[in-house]
Motif scaffolding. Structure first.
Motif, PDB file in Angstrom:
ATOM      1  N   GLY A  38      41.565 -23.303  -7.460  1.00  0.00           N
ATOM      2  CA  GLY A  38      42.699 -23.621  -8.311  1.00  0.00           C
ATOM      3  C   GLY A  38      42.924 -25.119  -8.395  1.00  0.00           C
ATOM      4  O   GLY A  38      41.985 -25.903  -8.492  1.00  0.00           O
ATOM      5  N   GLY A  39      44.201 -25.531  -8.342  1.00  0.00           N
ATOM      6  CA  GLY A  39      44.538 -26.937  -8.512  1.00  0.00           C
ATOM      7  C   GLY A  39      43.923 -27.851  -7.480  1.00  0.00           C
ATOM      8  O   GLY A  39      43.532 -28.981  -7.790  1.00  0.00           O
ATOM      9  N   ARG A  71      46.454 -27.820 -14.638  1.00  0.00           N
ATOM     10  CA  ARG A  71      46.139 -28.542 -13.400  1.00  0.00           C
ATOM     11  C   ARG A  71      44.762 -28.194 -12.824  1.00  0.00           C
ATOM     12  O   ARG A  71      44.221 -28.965 -12.024  1.00  0.00           O
ATOM     13  N   GLN A  72      44.201 -27.057 -13.162  1.00  0.00           N
ATOM     14  CA  GLN A  72      42.939 -26.605 -12.561  1.00  0.00           C
ATOM     15  C   GLN A  72      41.787 -27.079 -13.439  1.00  0.00           C
ATOM     16  O   GLN A  72      41.214 -26.325 -14.224  1.00  0.00           O
ATOM     17  N   ILE A  73      41.423 -28.342 -13.278  1.00  0.00           N
ATOM     18  CA  ILE A  73      40.601 -29.050 -14.263  1.00  0.00           C
ATOM     19  C   ILE A  73      39.133 -28.640 -14.260  1.00  0.00           C
ATOM     20  O   ILE A  73      38.373 -29.102 -15.110  1.00  0.00           O
ATOM     21  N   CYS A 126      41.866 -24.594   0.182  1.00  0.00           N
ATOM     22  CA  CYS A 126      42.484 -24.984  -1.088  1.00  0.00           C
ATOM     23  C   CYS A 126      43.272 -23.822  -1.671  1.00  0.00           C
ATOM     24  O   CYS A 126      43.461 -23.740  -2.896  1.00  0.00           O
ATOM     25  N   CYS A 127      43.721 -22.913  -0.812  1.00  0.00           N
ATOM     26  CA  CYS A 127      44.420 -21.718  -1.289  1.00  0.00           C
ATOM     27  C   CYS A 127      45.908 -22.005  -1.443  1.00  0.00           C
ATOM     28  O   CYS A 127      46.370 -23.128  -1.199  1.00  0.00           O
ATOM     29  N   VAL A 199      45.859 -34.600  -4.060  1.00  0.00           N
ATOM     30  CA  VAL A 199      45.636 -33.951  -2.764  1.00  0.00           C
ATOM     31  C   VAL A 199      44.200 -33.439  -2.670  1.00  0.00           C
ATOM     32  O   VAL A 199      43.518 -33.624  -1.658  1.00  0.00           O
ATOM     33  N   GLY A 200      43.701 -32.796  -3.742  1.00  0.00           N
ATOM     34  CA  GLY A 200      42.331 -32.304  -3.730  1.00  0.00           C
ATOM     35  C   GLY A 200      41.315 -33.417  -3.599  1.00  0.00           C
ATOM     36  O   GLY A 200      40.310 -33.282  -2.886  1.00  0.00           O
ATOM     37  N   SER A 201      41.558 -34.556  -4.256  1.00  0.00           N
ATOM     38  CA  SER A 201      40.649 -35.690  -4.144  1.00  0.00           C
ATOM     39  C   SER A 201      40.623 -36.229  -2.714  1.00  0.00           C
ATOM     40  O   SER A 201      39.557 -36.592  -2.189  1.00  0.00           O
TER      41      SER A 201
END
Length: 251
Positions: A38-39, A71-73, A126-127, A199-201
């Motif tokens: 996801g995001g 947001r989920q690119i 990433c859940c 945050v993901g980056s």
């Protein structure tokens, strides 16, 4: 060995003395499990694939919904209704056809999660729910695998690294064993796209540091992000000797 094509593709990060050829080879030989596409999982998967992590295991049982696209690119309008795993594989294959992608399109139970964690070198959580985070953490502690955990909701994010190989490292349960306010979902509370991207980056950055062997990982530290004021705060966190998940790990 790295091929001429790989030397060209990854040349900008190979120029970094912290990475160099040896670090790039370690990335190529690494296997990573991403739980949730996801995001958070979207930028994680894209950046790890772009960086040349050799094998990505992608776990998500959900399908792409129109509300995800804000947001989920990793997904787009053409993949609405498709499994997120398949949507992600299509995008990642186009980005870097030289890496290996492994599908986990079903919800992971205790046994399948343990097997999935055992097959990789590092896990990224990433859940978007507490029970899955707890299960992933327990599997990582049992297998001795480092876990990069991120979360974001509304205009707040947080990030930490839990590494059971290090005696001083807490685990996720040490911090959140009694529950978490993050039980609210984005569909209930909302979230801004660039925040989950940030945050993901950062999760991807921590993963690359751990895999290539450079820098100071975010072990024993919790990074808190206030997107409203663009402020970052760091808290020191200690391992709980009485933790029911990791308490007896290094005795």
């Amino acid at each position: 060995m790295l091929t001429d094509q790989e030397l060209l593709r990854y040349s900008r990060q190979i120029l970094l003395q912290q990475v160099d050829i040896d670090g790039q080879l370690r990335l190529k030989q690494s296997r990573v499990l991403i739980v949730g596409l996801g995001g958070l999982g979207a930028p994680v998967a894209l950046y790890l694939a772009a960086a040349g992590v050799g094998e990505l295991h992608l776990a998500d049982f959900d399908t792409v919904d129109m509300t995800n696209l804000q947001r989920q690119i990793i997904h787009d309008s053409t993949t609405v209704g498709a499994l997120k795993v398949d949507s992600a594989i299509s995008r990642l294959t186009a980005l870097n056809p030289d890496i290996r992608l492994v599908r986990h399109p079903l919800a992971l139970d205790e046994d399948t999660l343990a097997a999935a964690v055992a097959d990789v070198d590092l896990v990224l959580d990433c859940c978007d729910n507490f029970s899955t985070r707890e299960a992933v953490n327990a599997a990582c502690v049992a297998a001795g695998k480092p876990l990069v955990s991120g979360a974001a909701i509304r205009l707040e994010g947080q990030l930490s690294v839990f590494d059971p190989r290090r005696p001083e490292s807490p685990c996720y349960h040490c911090l959140y064993g009694h529950g978490s306010e993050a039980e609210l979902t984005c569909s209930e509370a909302g979230v801004l796209g660039p925040l989950v991207g940030l945050v993901g980056s950062l999760q991807a950055l921590e993963a690359l540091k751990l895999l290539a062997g450079f820098g100071e990982p975010l072990v024993g530290r919790l990074l808190l992000i206030d997107a409203l004021g663009t402020r970052f705060r760091e808290l020191r966190v200690k391992r709980d000797p009485g933790c029911k998940v990791c308490g007896g790990l290094h005795e």
